[in-house]
Design a protein around this motif. Sequence first.
Motif, short mmCIF file in Angstrom:
data_model
loop_
_atom_site.label_atom_id
_atom_site.label_comp_id
_atom_site.label_asym_id
_atom_site.label_seq_id
_atom_site.Cartn_x
_atom_site.Cartn_y
_atom_site.Cartn_z
N SER A 69 41.06 -5.69 11.34
CA SER A 69 40.31 -6.36 12.78
C SER A 69 39.56 -7.23 12.64
N ASN A 70 39.99 -8.03 14.15
CA ASN A 70 38.78 -9.45 14.25
C ASN A 70 38.12 -9.26 15.58
N LYS A 71 37.98 -8.03 15.55
CA LYS A 71 36.52 -7.38 16.98
C LYS A 71 35.40 -7.52 16.18
N THR A 72 34.29 -8.66 16.64
CA THR A 72 32.99 -8.60 16.32
C THR A 72 32.10 -6.98 16.43
N ILE A 73 31.30 -6.56 15.29
CA ILE A 73 30.80 -5.92 15.64
C ILE A 73 29.71 -5.93 14.60
N THR A 74 27.97 -5.22 14.90
CA THR A 74 26.79 -4.78 14.24
C THR A 74 26.86 -4.17 14.43
N ILE A 75 26.51 -3.35 12.65
CA ILE A 75 26.14 -1.93 12.04
C ILE A 75 24.73 -1.98 11.13
N LEU A 76 24.27 -1.01 11.37
CA LEU A 76 23.04 -1.01 10.32
C LEU A 76 23.77 0.32 9.53
N LEU A 77 23.25 -0.63 7.98
CA LEU A 77 23.71 0.14 6.57
C LEU A 77 22.82 1.33 6.54
N THR A 78 23.83 2.41 6.57
CA THR A 78 22.41 3.95 6.24
C THR A 78 23.29 4.14 5.01
N SER A 79 22.72 5.32 4.36
CA SER A 79 23.47 6.47 3.48
C SER A 79 24.15 6.93 3.94
N ASN A 80 24.64 6.84 5.53
CA ASN A 80 25.71 7.96 5.94
C ASN A 80 27.07 6.94 6.39
N MET A 81 27.76 7.57 5.88
CA MET A 81 29.44 7.16 6.25
C MET A 81 29.54 6.30 7.76
N THR A 82 29.74 5.12 8.12
CA THR A 82 29.71 4.46 9.04
C THR A 82 31.49 3.85 9.58
N PHE A 83 31.98 4.14 10.34
CA PHE A 83 32.98 3.62 10.44
C PHE A 83 33.20 2.30 10.82
#
Length: 166
Positions: A69-83
């Motif tokens: 992927s070259n799509k820019t995404i912002t994620i919050l790191l959590t104890s849940n799996m994040t796609f």
Amino acid sequence: MNKGIIGIVIVLLVLVSGIYYGYYYFTTGVVNVYVQDPPTTQGYKIYLTISSIMLHKVNASNDSWITISNKTITILLTSNMTFLASSRIPSGEYNEIFLEISAAQVQLGNINISAKIPSGVFKIHIINGMDLKGGSSQSLLISFPHITYTNGQIIISPSITAEVIS
């Protein structure tokens, strides 16, 4: 006579399409990428802005880095799996995943602090590698072991790992 030629052309198109689809399907597989951070009691949140995700193909003659992927995404790191991303890529063995990080923020209460990512990338070893077979799918889980806050600096551990979870 024209109906016979049209029929032959249609049969040939269907045959060629079937061969192409079969070749494409059986020489590629789907990879799904997830991220997870262990639970913390420290009261901070980590936000990562990822601008590129690539996998390293073992023994590739050309282009050993395959873009997921070259799509820019912002994620919050959590104890849940994040796609993070999914892509159909060439089958084969892969041993590393590469995350290009354009920004990292740590939220401590109401305060946001920029975290420094040396070189702006995470080059992550895949434990035991990933063998992607044609026509199959695999999921990778990237695990961030911990971060520390020391002397006014946020340090994200470089010992990030990835492993196949399916």
